[in-house]
Motif scaffolding. Structure first.
Motif, short mmCIF file in Angstrom:
data_model
loop_
_atom_site.label_atom_id
_atom_site.label_comp_id
_atom_site.label_asym_id
_atom_site.label_seq_id
_atom_site.Cartn_x
_atom_site.Cartn_y
_atom_site.Cartn_z
N LEU A 186 0.83 -1.21 0.00
CA LEU A 186 0.00 0.00 0.00
C LEU A 186 0.85 1.26 0.00
O LEU A 186 0.52 2.25 -0.65
N GLU A 187 1.97 1.22 0.74
CA GLU A 187 2.83 2.40 0.82
C GLU A 187 3.42 2.74 -0.55
O GLU A 187 3.53 3.93 -0.92
N PHE A 188 3.81 1.74 -1.33
CA PHE A 188 4.45 1.98 -2.62
C PHE A 188 3.47 1.82 -3.78
O PHE A 188 3.88 1.65 -4.93
N SER A 189 2.18 1.87 -3.48
CA SER A 189 1.17 1.78 -4.53
C SER A 189 0.89 3.17 -5.09
O SER A 189 1.48 4.17 -4.68
N ASP A 190 -0.03 3.23 -6.05
CA ASP A 190 -0.39 4.50 -6.69
C ASP A 190 -1.64 5.12 -6.06
O ASP A 190 -2.34 5.91 -6.72
N LEU A 191 -1.93 4.79 -4.82
CA LEU A 191 -3.09 5.39 -4.17
C LEU A 191 -2.89 6.89 -4.03
O LEU A 191 -1.77 7.36 -3.78
N PRO A 192 -3.96 7.69 -4.20
CA PRO A 192 -3.83 9.14 -4.01
C PRO A 192 -3.47 9.48 -2.57
O PRO A 192 -3.75 8.71 -1.64
N MET A 193 -2.87 10.63 -2.39
CA MET A 193 -2.35 11.00 -1.08
C MET A 193 -3.45 11.08 -0.03
O MET A 193 -3.21 10.80 1.16
N GLN A 194 -4.67 11.44 -0.42
CA GLN A 194 -5.76 11.59 0.53
C GLN A 194 -6.47 10.27 0.84
O GLN A 194 -7.40 10.26 1.65
N HIS A 195 -6.04 9.17 0.22
CA HIS A 195 -6.71 7.89 0.46
C HIS A 195 -6.49 7.44 1.90
O HIS A 195 -5.36 7.46 2.40
N PRO A 196 -7.55 7.03 2.59
CA PRO A 196 -7.40 6.67 4.02
C PRO A 196 -6.52 5.45 4.27
O PRO A 196 -6.02 5.28 5.38
N LEU A 197 -6.34 4.58 3.26
CA LEU A 197 -5.54 3.38 3.44
C LEU A 197 -4.06 3.58 3.12
O LEU A 197 -3.26 2.66 3.30
N LEU A 198 -3.69 4.75 2.65
CA LEU A 198 -2.28 5.01 2.34
C LEU A 198 -1.51 5.22 3.65
O LEU A 198 -1.81 6.14 4.41
N PRO A 199 -0.50 4.36 3.95
CA PRO A 199 0.21 4.49 5.24
C PRO A 199 0.98 5.80 5.39
O PRO A 199 1.17 6.28 6.50
N LYS A 200 1.50 6.37 4.30
CA LYS A 200 2.25 7.64 4.31
C LYS A 200 3.51 7.55 5.17
O LYS A 200 3.86 8.51 5.88
N LEU A 201 4.21 6.43 5.10
CA LEU A 201 5.44 6.28 5.89
C LEU A 201 6.51 7.27 5.46
O LEU A 201 7.23 7.82 6.28
N ARG A 202 6.61 7.50 4.15
CA ARG A 202 7.65 8.39 3.63
C ARG A 202 7.29 9.86 3.75
O ARG A 202 8.15 10.72 3.56
N LEU A 203 6.04 10.15 4.07
CA LEU A 203 5.62 11.54 4.22
C LEU A 203 5.59 11.99 5.66
O LEU A 203 5.75 13.18 5.96
N GLN A 204 5.40 11.07 6.58
CA GLN A 204 5.19 11.42 7.98
C GLN A 204 6.39 11.11 8.86
O GLN A 204 6.27 11.14 10.08
N GLY A 205 7.53 10.82 8.25
CA GLY A 205 8.73 10.58 9.04
C GLY A 205 8.90 9.13 9.40
O GLY A 205 8.52 8.23 8.66
N CYS A 206 9.50 8.88 10.57
CA CYS A 206 9.79 7.52 11.01
C CYS A 206 8.60 6.93 11.76
O CYS A 206 8.01 7.58 12.61
N PHE A 207 8.27 5.72 11.42
CA PHE A 207 7.21 4.91 11.99
C PHE A 207 5.84 5.45 11.62
O PHE A 207 5.70 6.47 10.95
N LEU A 208 4.81 4.70 12.04
CA LEU A 208 3.44 5.03 11.71
C LEU A 208 2.96 6.22 12.53
O LEU A 208 3.43 6.46 13.64
N TYR A 209 1.98 6.91 11.96
CA TYR A 209 1.49 8.12 12.61
C TYR A 209 0.02 8.31 12.29
O TYR A 209 -0.45 7.98 11.20
N GLY A 210 -0.72 8.86 13.26
CA GLY A 210 -2.11 9.26 13.03
C GLY A 210 -3.01 8.11 12.66
O GLY A 210 -3.01 7.03 13.28
N THR A 211 -3.79 8.30 11.57
CA THR A 211 -4.76 7.30 11.13
C THR A 211 -4.08 6.00 10.73
O THR A 211 -4.60 4.91 10.99
N SER A 212 -2.91 6.09 10.11
CA SER A 212 -2.19 4.88 9.70
C SER A 212 -1.82 4.03 10.91
O SER A 212 -1.93 2.79 10.87
N LYS A 213 -1.40 4.68 11.99
CA LYS A 213 -1.06 3.94 13.21
C LYS A 213 -2.30 3.29 13.80
O LYS A 213 -2.24 2.16 14.30
#
Length: 518
Positions: free
Chosen positions: A326-353
């Motif tokens: 999911l992290e390396f997929s083509d999901l749009p940035m606003q998709h709730p299932l996108l983990p956003k590991l590379r955008l939010q720093g180290c480890f999971l954060y917020g909704t992804s966590k």
């Protein structure tokens, strides 16, 4: 644990539904019969309306950002920043005249004029200490400010409407520029990293010490002991890499790629630990259910352990692969299932966590509680049946006594699992609470300090016992004697026979102690 949960729920209920800087005054609007308030086309349900004393007068406020997408403008509409103060200059107000450039997905942006907007505006600076953002930024469709800082970890910082405001800045030459003001963070998040990493490393020491004791004593290397060691080693790896990641962040010697790799390792290790805890709860329930004997041959024990390992390592592997896909997929940035590991720093954060870490942990904890409940019911039933048999003069009294002794051993193991589950339960309750209150230093410091207690408490529960100390003393004496136990004169006895005899002696000693205590 239940008291902590009740206190948290009560505190959440007593709090007002939103901060003051995300609400609007609706005191002059009459409410409908069901308590709903409608102002300028915005509907405020009763649960998003609260009253507050303002200068001796009770005023009603509605949570605007709870019912509608909202953005924050530093100055009132028609006013701009001129000479660092809000000045009424309608002709220079870019937002009023040209609209707002919104970022609707990772693919495109869209200009929204004020007359066509589907959002509402909040006005005023959200905080006293504020600075001008000079990086690339834009407002998302959900009202949050997206700031791109390529050289930073994380490379993207997202601010909620209570942490920023945007407005037009006019210089001496009457040139206009739309810019954002960001609230100063009173205490950076990584200020807790020094304490947190130190606590986890101390906890790792006690966890590793517990594993070493179990590995040193053959009597403890049964199915129960091997499962416990696998559980502790999983937590050891997770804590060790988590502490390493925080230390590297403090030293600013980590890249975004290294952060991502460490995140996957920590995520897999922590999930594996909780799945091994689930294995413990299942195994003790299986023991008391009567579907298998309390002891068995070495081959059958290893076969069962391999099945447990396939489950405890296999499911986290699948979840980690899904997280990476999911992290390396083509999901749009606003998709709730996108983990956003590379955008939010180290480890999971917020909704992804919440979805990928807390979600599986909650499911496992519920399953563990079910296993514990079923086991406790079975224990009560067995004890009741045992008491009935003791009152009768039965020819099978000796067999019943042996069954009672075996049950007492299993009860002792069940008690250890309950203590372990309680210790880890408190740890993750504190983790969840601290994530909901990121600015509450008390929760963070208490949670970090408890990480020391996790390893220490586990060491006390499983090692600091008279039985274990006797086993260690006996094992050391056995090794000093060159592998021959005291009292044996025959040198032809094999090591396997000695280990078996030693284990039987310990079991009989434990049975006698348990019976005497009863």
């Amino acid at each position: 644990m239940f008291l902590i949960i009740l206190l948290l729920v009560a505190s959440c209920v007593c709090e007002q539904p939103c901060p003051d800087n995300e609400s609007v005054d609706i005191s002059d609007v009459r409410s409908l019969e069901d308590g709903t308030i409608v102002q300028d086309g915005v509907v405020f349900p009763p649960n998003y309306v609260y009253a507050k004393n303002v200068s001796g007068e009770i005023r009603r406020f509605g949570c605007l950002c709870k019912v509608k997408n909202c953005f924050r403008k530093c100055c009132p509409m028609g006013s701009v920043f001129h000479e660092r103060i809000c000045t009424e200059m309608p002709d220079f107000d870019v937002i009023k005249n040209e609209g707002l450039n919104l970022h609707y997905s990772s693919k495109f942006r869209k200009k929204v004029e004020m007359k066509d907007r589907t959002f509402d505006m909040l006005y005023g600076k959200p905080c006293a200490a504020i600075y001008l953002e000079d990086n690339t930024w834009y407002v998302q469709e959900d009202g949050e400010l997206y700031v791109d800082i390529p050289s930073n970890i994380p490379p993207v910082i997202i601010y909620k409407p209570d942490k920023y405001c945007i407005d037009t800045f006019v210089n001496e030459k009457n040139e206009t520029q739309l810019n954002a003001l960001i609230c100063f963070v009173t205490k950076p998040d990584n200020n807790n990293y020094a304490l947190s990493s130190s606590c986890m490393l101390i906890s790792c020491f006690f966890i590793l010490l517990t594993v070493a004791v179990y590995a040193f004593l053959p009597e403890l290397r049964n199915l129960h002991g091997m499962v416990l060691m696998a559980y502790l080693l999983s937590f050891f790896v997770g804590f060790l890499f988590f502490a390493t990641m925080q230390i590297l962040i403090l030293r600013k010697e980590i890249s975004q790629e290294e952060c991502t790799v460490l995140t996957f390792i920590i995520y897999f290790s922590l999930l594996s630990a909780f799945f091994w805890l689930n294995v413990m709860c299942y195994d003790i329930w299986w023991t008391f259910s009567g579907k298998r004997a309390t002891s068995g041959r070495h081959g059958s024990v290893m076969k069962r352990f391999c099945c447990y390992a396939g489950y405890a390592f296999g499911v986290p592997t699948v979840l980690t692969v899904i997280l990476g896909a999911l992290e390396f997929s083509d999901l749009p940035m606003q998709h709730p299932l996108l983990p956003k590991l590379r955008l939010q720093g180290c480890f999971l954060y917020g909704t992804s966590k919440l979805i990928y870490l807390y979600g599986p942990i909650v499911v496992l904890c519920v399953a563990n509680l079910i296993f514990f409940t079923l086991t406790a019911i079975k224990i009560a039933q067995i004890k009741r049946d045992t008491e009935m048999l003791r009152s009768k003069d039965s020819s099978t009294h000796d067999q019943d006594r042996k069954d009672t002794q075996r049950m007492n051993l299993s009860c002792s193991r069940f008690s250890l699992y309950v203590k372990l589950f309680a210790v880890m339960g408190v740890n993750w309750i504190l983790e969840v609470v601290s994530s909901f209150y990121p600015e509450a230093d008390f929760f963070w410091q208490f949670s970090d300090a408890y990480n020391v207690l996790v390893g220490l408490i586990i060491f006390i529960i499983f090692v600091c016992k008279k039985k274990t100390f006797k086993l260690i003393k006996k094992r050391i004496q056995y090794l000093k004697d060159g592998g021959i136990s005291r009292g044996q004169t025959t040198t032809s006895t094999s090591t396997r026979t000695l280990s078996t005899q030693s284990r039987d002696d310990v079991q009989m000693s434990t049975i006698k102690n348990t019976t005497a205590a009863a």
